[in-house]
Structures are given as structure tokens and as C-alpha cells.
Design a protein around this motif. Structure first.
Motif, PDB file in Angstrom:
ATOM      1  N   PRO A 123      24.660 175.393  -3.089  1.00  0.00           N
ATOM      2  CA  PRO A 123      24.233 176.460  -4.007  1.00  0.00           C
ATOM      3  C   PRO A 123      25.309 176.819  -5.041  1.00  0.00           C
ATOM      4  CG  PRO A 123      23.579 176.994  -1.765  1.00  0.00           C
ATOM      5  CD  PRO A 123      24.456 175.790  -1.677  1.00  0.00           C
ATOM      6  N   ALA A 124      26.551 176.981  -4.574  1.00  0.00           N
ATOM      7  CA  ALA A 124      27.642 177.310  -5.497  1.00  0.00           C
ATOM      8  C   ALA A 124      27.930 176.138  -6.432  1.00  0.00           C
ATOM      9  CB  ALA A 124      28.892 177.674  -4.703  1.00  0.00           C
ATOM     10  N   ALA A 125      27.821 174.908  -5.899  1.00  0.00           N
ATOM     11  CA  ALA A 125      28.086 173.724  -6.717  1.00  0.00           C
ATOM     12  C   ALA A 125      27.057 173.601  -7.834  1.00  0.00           C
ATOM     13  CB  ALA A 125      28.070 172.474  -5.851  1.00  0.00           C
ATOM     14  N   ARG A 126      25.801 173.885  -7.526  1.00  0.00           N
ATOM     15  CA  ARG A 126      24.759 173.801  -8.548  1.00  0.00           C
ATOM     16  C   ARG A 126      24.957 174.858  -9.631  1.00  0.00           C
ATOM     17  NH1 ARG A 126      20.222 172.694  -3.925  1.00  0.00           N
ATOM     18  NH2 ARG A 126      20.297 170.401  -3.994  1.00  0.00           N
ATOM     19  N   LYS A 127      25.404 176.039  -9.223  1.00  0.00           N
ATOM     20  CA  LYS A 127      25.676 177.113 -10.186  1.00  0.00           C
ATOM     21  C   LYS A 127      26.816 176.707 -11.119  1.00  0.00           C
ATOM     22  CE  LYS A 127      26.394 182.120 -10.314  1.00  0.00           C
ATOM     23  NZ  LYS A 127      26.609 183.337  -9.474  1.00  0.00           N
ATOM     24  N   HIS A 128      27.882 176.139 -10.526  1.00  0.00           N
ATOM     25  CA  HIS A 128      29.026 175.659 -11.312  1.00  0.00           C
ATOM     26  C   HIS A 128      28.592 174.530 -12.242  1.00  0.00           C
ATOM     27  CE1 HIS A 128      33.027 174.257 -12.311  1.00  0.00           C
ATOM     28  NE2 HIS A 128      32.815 173.090 -11.715  1.00  0.00           N
ATOM     29  N   PHE A 129      27.712 173.669 -11.726  1.00  0.00           N
ATOM     30  CA  PHE A 129      27.230 172.527 -12.501  1.00  0.00           C
ATOM     31  C   PHE A 129      26.439 172.984 -13.721  1.00  0.00           C
ATOM     32  CE2 PHE A 129      24.130 168.971 -13.075  1.00  0.00           C
ATOM     33  CZ  PHE A 129      25.047 167.994 -13.391  1.00  0.00           C
ATOM     34  N   ARG A 130      25.610 174.031 -13.570  1.00  0.00           N
ATOM     35  CA  ARG A 130      24.836 174.544 -14.697  1.00  0.00           C
ATOM     36  C   ARG A 130      25.759 175.078 -15.797  1.00  0.00           C
ATOM     37  NH1 ARG A 130      21.122 176.279 -10.549  1.00  0.00           N
ATOM     38  NH2 ARG A 130      22.131 178.321 -10.406  1.00  0.00           N
ATOM     39  N   ARG A 131      26.848 175.732 -15.363  1.00  0.00           N
ATOM     40  CA  ARG A 131      27.823 176.233 -16.346  1.00  0.00           C
ATOM     41  C   ARG A 131      28.449 175.067 -17.129  1.00  0.00           C
ATOM     42  NH1 ARG A 131      30.184 179.395 -11.951  1.00  0.00           N
ATOM     43  NH2 ARG A 131      29.205 181.446 -11.838  1.00  0.00           N
ATOM     44  N   LEU A 132      28.768 173.989 -16.403  1.00  0.00           N
ATOM     45  CA  LEU A 132      29.374 172.831 -17.069  1.00  0.00           C
ATOM     46  C   LEU A 132      28.411 172.180 -18.052  1.00  0.00           C
ATOM     47  CD1 LEU A 132      31.293 171.083 -14.129  1.00  0.00           C
ATOM     48  CD2 LEU A 132      32.273 172.371 -16.025  1.00  0.00           C
ATOM     49  N   ILE A 133      27.136 172.130 -17.689  1.00  0.00           N
ATOM     50  CA  ILE A 133      26.130 171.560 -18.582  1.00  0.00           C
ATOM     51  C   ILE A 133      26.049 172.384 -19.867  1.00  0.00           C
ATOM     52  CG2 ILE A 133      23.637 171.249 -18.908  1.00  0.00           C
ATOM     53  CD1 ILE A 133      24.770 169.011 -17.332  1.00  0.00           C
ATOM     54  N   ILE A 134      26.027 173.698 -19.709  1.00  0.00           N
ATOM     55  CA  ILE A 134      25.974 174.580 -20.875  1.00  0.00           C
ATOM     56  C   ILE A 134      27.224 174.400 -21.734  1.00  0.00           C
ATOM     57  CG2 ILE A 134      25.992 176.998 -21.614  1.00  0.00           C
ATOM     58  CD1 ILE A 134      24.284 177.604 -19.096  1.00  0.00           C
ATOM     59  N   ALA A 135      28.392 174.305 -21.067  1.00  0.00           N
ATOM     60  CA  ALA A 135      29.644 174.096 -21.808  1.00  0.00           C
ATOM     61  C   ALA A 135      29.634 172.764 -22.534  1.00  0.00           C
ATOM     62  CB  ALA A 135      30.827 174.163 -20.840  1.00  0.00           C
ATOM     63  N   GLN A 136      29.093 171.742 -21.888  1.00  0.00           N
ATOM     64  CA  GLN A 136      29.039 170.417 -22.494  1.00  0.00           C
ATOM     65  C   GLN A 136      28.184 170.423 -23.760  1.00  0.00           C
ATOM     66  OE1 GLN A 136      26.743 167.276 -20.474  1.00  0.00           O
ATOM     67  NE2 GLN A 136      28.546 165.978 -20.623  1.00  0.00           N
ATOM     68  N   TYR A 137      27.016 171.021 -23.662  1.00  0.00           N
ATOM     69  CA  TYR A 137      26.128 171.062 -24.832  1.00  0.00           C
ATOM     70  C   TYR A 137      26.702 171.972 -25.922  1.00  0.00           C
ATOM     71  CZ  TYR A 137      22.381 168.309 -22.773  1.00  0.00           C
ATOM     72  OH  TYR A 137      21.650 167.290 -22.252  1.00  0.00           O
ATOM     73  N   THR A 138      27.382 173.029 -25.514  1.00  0.00           N
ATOM     74  CA  THR A 138      27.999 173.918 -26.506  1.00  0.00           C
ATOM     75  C   THR A 138      29.068 173.188 -27.303  1.00  0.00           C
ATOM     76  OG1 THR A 138      27.596 175.852 -25.093  1.00  0.00           O
ATOM     77  CG2 THR A 138      29.259 176.075 -26.817  1.00  0.00           C
ATOM     78  N   LEU A 139      29.924 172.445 -26.603  1.00  0.00           N
ATOM     79  CA  LEU A 139      30.976 171.688 -27.290  1.00  0.00           C
ATOM     80  C   LEU A 139      30.392 170.645 -28.224  1.00  0.00           C
ATOM     81  CD1 LEU A 139      33.590 171.177 -24.432  1.00  0.00           C
ATOM     82  CD2 LEU A 139      33.858 172.557 -26.499  1.00  0.00           C
ATOM     83  N   ARG A 140      29.321 169.976 -27.772  1.00  0.00           N
ATOM     84  CA  ARG A 140      28.687 168.982 -28.631  1.00  0.00           C
ATOM     85  C   ARG A 140      28.090 169.646 -29.874  1.00  0.00           C
ATOM     86  NH1 ARG A 140      25.394 165.203 -24.224  1.00  0.00           N
ATOM     87  NH2 ARG A 140      27.240 164.229 -23.285  1.00  0.00           N
ATOM     88  N   ALA A 141      27.478 170.810 -29.652  1.00  0.00           N
ATOM     89  CA  ALA A 141      26.859 171.517 -30.780  1.00  0.00           C
ATOM     90  C   ALA A 141      27.909 171.952 -31.794  1.00  0.00           C
ATOM     91  CB  ALA A 141      26.090 172.731 -30.260  1.00  0.00           C
ATOM     92  N   VAL A 142      29.040 172.444 -31.289  1.00  0.00           N
ATOM     93  CA  VAL A 142      30.121 172.867 -32.183  1.00  0.00           C
ATOM     94  C   VAL A 142      30.651 171.679 -32.981  1.00  0.00           C
ATOM     95  CG1 VAL A 142      32.493 173.728 -32.252  1.00  0.00           C
ATOM     96  CG2 VAL A 142      30.793 174.860 -30.808  1.00  0.00           C
TER      97      VAL A 142
END
Length: 515
Positions: A457-476
């Protein structure tokens, strides 16, 4: 109720000698013998003193490992049958004391030689000492065991890896084993290193070279007992026994899968349409146990070779690893991943090298720069180089394929009764690759990366944050690049706003799928 197993009956009252029991296959062998053959008299384990621990202490640590978890809970009394024997395969007579030798000589009737170095980059002199001279020392000890009826020697199917088909035969030696061992005794390490490539004569590493010559050491000896040589292909985690996905070695594809799960590895040079000859760890173990029974009970020839692999009977392809493991990795991420798993196998060496620079080298140097700025010691480049070296050692196997012939092994399957076919299953045709590869990944997550399933459960939560960070960096990055272009072109500006709208919808859909 009488025992239905002929193999279990064979081991009843017998004493066993095992070398290499602290290794990956050795642990599974010991656990399986104790669990399925509880009437074994005792099992002698050759264990060297190490890091201030004697053989007895190391065996106690061995029995406390997770692979014996089920036995500790259900039948802990069986551990009393395990007898530590202090020794070392690099010493004459294996370094076994006179009292232990006397005890073994009077009792042991089956021996398993699993001890070896499995490192691909082992210096030749050391590999010869362990994989050739170690075999000779083992044979000398076995000759002193008065009641020994069979020796099971673990080799590798890739001793003949310069041939497209891995047959169950011993091909002519690349050189005289005795002359090689004698010559290396008086050559210094530098000279041996300089000569290594020419001595290998096309073979990919010192492991396959010395394991092949180790078989010739056996063949050239006049032995008073028969020997069965077991040649597994690429041994990966267990499938079902002793527990799903159990593995404690990062050799082979295991290290790459672990690196991908941690977000470190993004590329591997590999021809995905080719077969990867994986075999779950319990299959060669079950074959070893069954081959000993078969050799003695059916009076087999003095030397018989058994190959155990999947390529000729139930092939799995490198593309299947991507197909099954990657989606499972995304659904079951590890809790300490540095970045979302990504990358892929590359059939183009140029493409692979470009990805190495972009996704391995540059991030490693960037992170080390940031670490230095924080006043700490950098380590990412060093870690990357070590990992890259390990991956390069796999390259010989990821861009070639072989067909493993398992005729002797399949003939032995037919010799087993229906009960033993289930209890000591080593038929590759029974493997469900989708089910196995999912268990393989979870085993890597649990036993290699030390990430229990309760962290999901904690790993999936952390993983979602990383996905959002990944797409944010790409968007920037896209935004900054596009901004410089649209200032000069009305058409580019129109295209830019249309693209933003599409990317926004795609990002929302992607984020929802992970939530």
C-alpha cells in the motif's frame, strides 16, 4: 500408510554428503531432502570457517535462513540430522579432519557436489582452483567413502555454448585439464590474466571454461562408483518450492529485474525474439535427488549426463519477460524505488548504447554532482559501473539462443512413478510461464530487495507520486522547449495549444489508472 515414493524409500536410512550447501541450489537441495525424506540418517555439510565463524555456527545461521522457515515451524527436529563438517574445497582432502573422514567413510552412500564459483568474471587461476582442482579433491575424498554408491556433480548446460544445441554428452576438451592445472601452478597472476582470453578460445567466461574442464577431470578418473552430471541452463528463482519465488542470488536475469524494479536499469542489449532458457530452481534440485536414486537402483553407466532446461520442451522468450514481468512490476512496485520502472530490451546495440548514456551515465554523474554539493561522498557512478559490468557479462547469452536436449532427463521422468512425478517434479513441460514469471518478480521483490508484501500500500502511494513527478518534469521540459519556438511562429503557437490539450487529457487518464 505405506510410503508411495520409491525415491523417498531409497533415501531412508542413508547418509548424505553435500558440498556447496550454503549456495543457492545447495540450500534448496538440503531443504528438499529434509522435508521429503525425513527418514534420512544424517546429512553431512562441508562448510569452511569464515569471518570468525566455525562450521557449526555457519550451519546454524544457514538453518535460520528463510528457505527453512516451513521446516522450522513444522519439523524442527529434522535439523538434528544436519552434521557440520569443517573443510574447504581449496584444501587437500577438502580440509576434512581425520575423525570426520572416518565418520563419513563408515556412513555416507550418496554425495552431491554443488560447490563452485559461479562468477563469470572470476580470475582464471581462482576458477581453476575451485571448479577443476576442487572437483579432483572431491573425487579423492569420495574414493575414501567405503559405502559410496553414487556422486552427483552439478555443472552447467553452457559448457558447450559454442554449439547451437546443448546435448547430453561430453565433447572433446579444449585442452588437457591436468596440463592446465599444473601449468597455472607456476605462472603468476599477471601472466595468467594476460593469457586468459586466448585460453578461453571463444568461450565467454572462465565459469563455462572451467566447468567444462571439470567434467573432463571426472571422466579421466578411474572411479569405483558411478557419477551423474547435472547440467542446468539458466537457474532462476523457485516456482513453488520451498516457497514461491524464493531466490538469494542476483546472478543472471535476476539482477537486471531487480535493477529495473528499483528504477535504476533502463536498457539491456537483447534479442527479444530469441529463447531464454530459464529453469526454476526446484527443477534441477529434484533432478539431482531423482538421478541419485535412478543411478543406484537401475545400475546406470559409470558416467551419465542429464541436462535440465526449457528451450527444447517448453520455450520462453525474452519478450515474455517484458510481457509478463513489466506490468506486474508496475502494479506491485517496490517501496524504495528511485524512479518509476521503465526502459526495455534493445535489439539494436546502438540504441542500447544511446540509452545507456541518457538514462544510466548522465543521471549517475548528475546525482554524484549533487551529492558532492551536499558535502557527501559520491557513489552513483561507481554503483552504475559495477552494475553495467554485471549486465555486460550477460550479453553473450541475451543475443544468442540454444536448444537444450534433455533426452536423459525426460527418460528419467518416465522411470518415476506417478507419486514421485509430483513430489520430485523436474519436467519443464509442466511450467506455466505467466504464473512463474509473476512469482519470480514477487520473489525478487521479497527476497532480493527485502520488500515484504505488507509494504505494497505504501509502495503504491509512493509510486503514484513518482509518476506524477515524472510527467511533471516531462511537461516542464516540453513547455520550455516549445516556448522558445512559438514566439517566432503563429502556426507553432496553434499547434502548441492543441498539443497541450491532448497531453492534459492523456495525463489525467494516466493518473486515474494508477489511482
Amino acid at each position: 500408510m505405506p510410503c508411495q515414493s520409491e525415491v523417498v524409500d531409497f533415501y531412508s536410512g542413508r547418509s548424505i554428503f553435500i558440498t556447496g550447501a550454503t549456495g543457492f541450489l545447495g540450500k534448496i537441495l538440503l531443504e528438499k531432502l529434509l522435508r521429503t525424506c525425513p527418514d534420512i540418517k544424517f546429512i553431512c555439510l562441508l562448510v569452511r570457517n569464515k569471518a570468525g565463524q566455525d562450521a557449526k555456527m555457519r550451519v546454524q545461521d544457514l538453518l535460520n535462513s528463510r528457505v527453512f522457515e516451513s521446516l522450522r515451524l513444522s519439523q524442527p527436529e529434522l535439523f538434528c540430522k544436519v552434521v557440520p563438517v569443517s573443510g574447504d574445497i581449496t584444501l587437500p582432502g577438502l580440509g576434512i579432519s581425520e575423525s570426520d573422514m572416518t565418520m563419513m567413510s563408515q556412513n555416507v552412500s550418496v554425495a552431491f557436489h554443488c560447490a563452485a564459483t559461479v562468477r563469470f568474471d572470476e580470475p582464471l587461476k581462482s576458477a581453476v582452483d575451485l571448479n577443476m582442482k576442487g572437483v579432483k579433491r572431491m573425487l579423492d575424498v569420495c574414493k575414501k567413502l567405503k559405502h559410496l554408491e553414487v556422486l552427483i556433480h552439478v555443472s552447467t548446460a553452457y559448457v558447450n555454448c559454442l554449439r547451437p544445441e546443448l546435448n547430453e554428452t561430453i565433447y572433446p576438451a579444449v585442452c588437457d585439464p591436468s596440463k592446465l592445472m599444473n601449468t597455472l601452478d607456476w605462472l603468476d597472476e599477471g601472466t595468467v590474466t594476460a593469457l586468459t582470453k586466448s585460453l578461453l578460445n571463444g568461450l565467454p567466461n572462465t565459469y563455462t571454461y572451467t566447468k567444462g574442464l571439470g567434467e573432463h577431470v571426472i571422466r579421466d578418473e578411474s572411479l569405483p562408483f558411478p557419477v551423474a552430471i547435472i547440467r542446468p541452463t539458466i537457474v532462476t528463482s523457485s516456482w513453488k518450492e520451498p516457497m514461491p519465488g524464493w531466490v538469494d542470488s542476483i546472478n543472471g536475469p535476476t539482477g537486471f529485474v531487480a535493477g529495473c524494479a528499483a528504477g535504476i536499469f533502463r536498457t539491456l542489449y537483447c534479442h527479444t525474439h530469441m529463447i531464454t532458457d530459464l529453469i526454476p530452481a526446484e527443477y534441477p534440485t529434484n533432478l539431482m535427488i531423482s538421478a541419485a536414486w535412478h543411478t543406484v537402483e537401475h545400475r546406470m553407466p559409470s558416467l551419465c549426463v542429464y541436462t535440465i532446461g526449457s528451450s527444447g520442451l517448453n520455450p520462453v522468450y525474452w519478450s515474455d519477460l517484458e510481457k509478463y514481468i513489466y506490468p506486474y512490476m508496475m502494479k506491485n512496485p517496490i517501496s524504495m524505488t528511485l524512479w518509476p520502472p521503465g526502459g526495455s530490451f534493445k535489439s539494436s546495440y546502438v540504441h542500447h548504447k544511446i540509452d545507456m548514456v541518457l538514462y544510466h551515465n548522465l543521471p549517475a554523474y548528475t546525482l554524484d554532482f549533487l551529492v558532492r554539493c551536499c558535502g557527501k561522498k559520491p557513489f552513483f557512478v561507481k554503483l552504475h559501473k559495477k552494475a553495467a559490468k554485471a549486465m555486460d557479462s550477460l550479453q553473450f547469452y541475451t543475443i544468442r539462443e540454444w536448444r537444450s536436449r534433455c533426452d536423459n532427463s525426460m527418460s528419467l521422468v518416465e522411470r518415476l512413478n506417478n507419486y514421485d512425478k509430483q513430489l520430485f517434479n523436474f519436467d519443464p513441460r509442466t511450467i506455466d510461464w505467466k504464473d512463474y514469471l509473476c512469482a519470480y518478480y514477487l520473489g525478487i521483490r521479497r527476497f532480493i530487495l527485502k520488500d515484504d508484501l505488507n509494504t505494497l500500500p505504501a509502495a503504491r502511494k509512493h509510486f503514484r507520486r513518482l509518476i506524477i513527478a515524472q510527467y511533471t518534469l516531462r511537461a516542464v521540459a516540453v513547455f520550455l522547449l516549445a516556448r522558445t519556438v512559438i514566439r517566432r511562429s503563429i502556426t507553432a503557437k496553434t499547434l502548441w495549444y492543441s498539443t497541450l490539450d491532448i497531453l492534459s487529457k492523456y495525463a489525467q487518464k494516466t493518473i486515474r489508472s494508477f489511482c
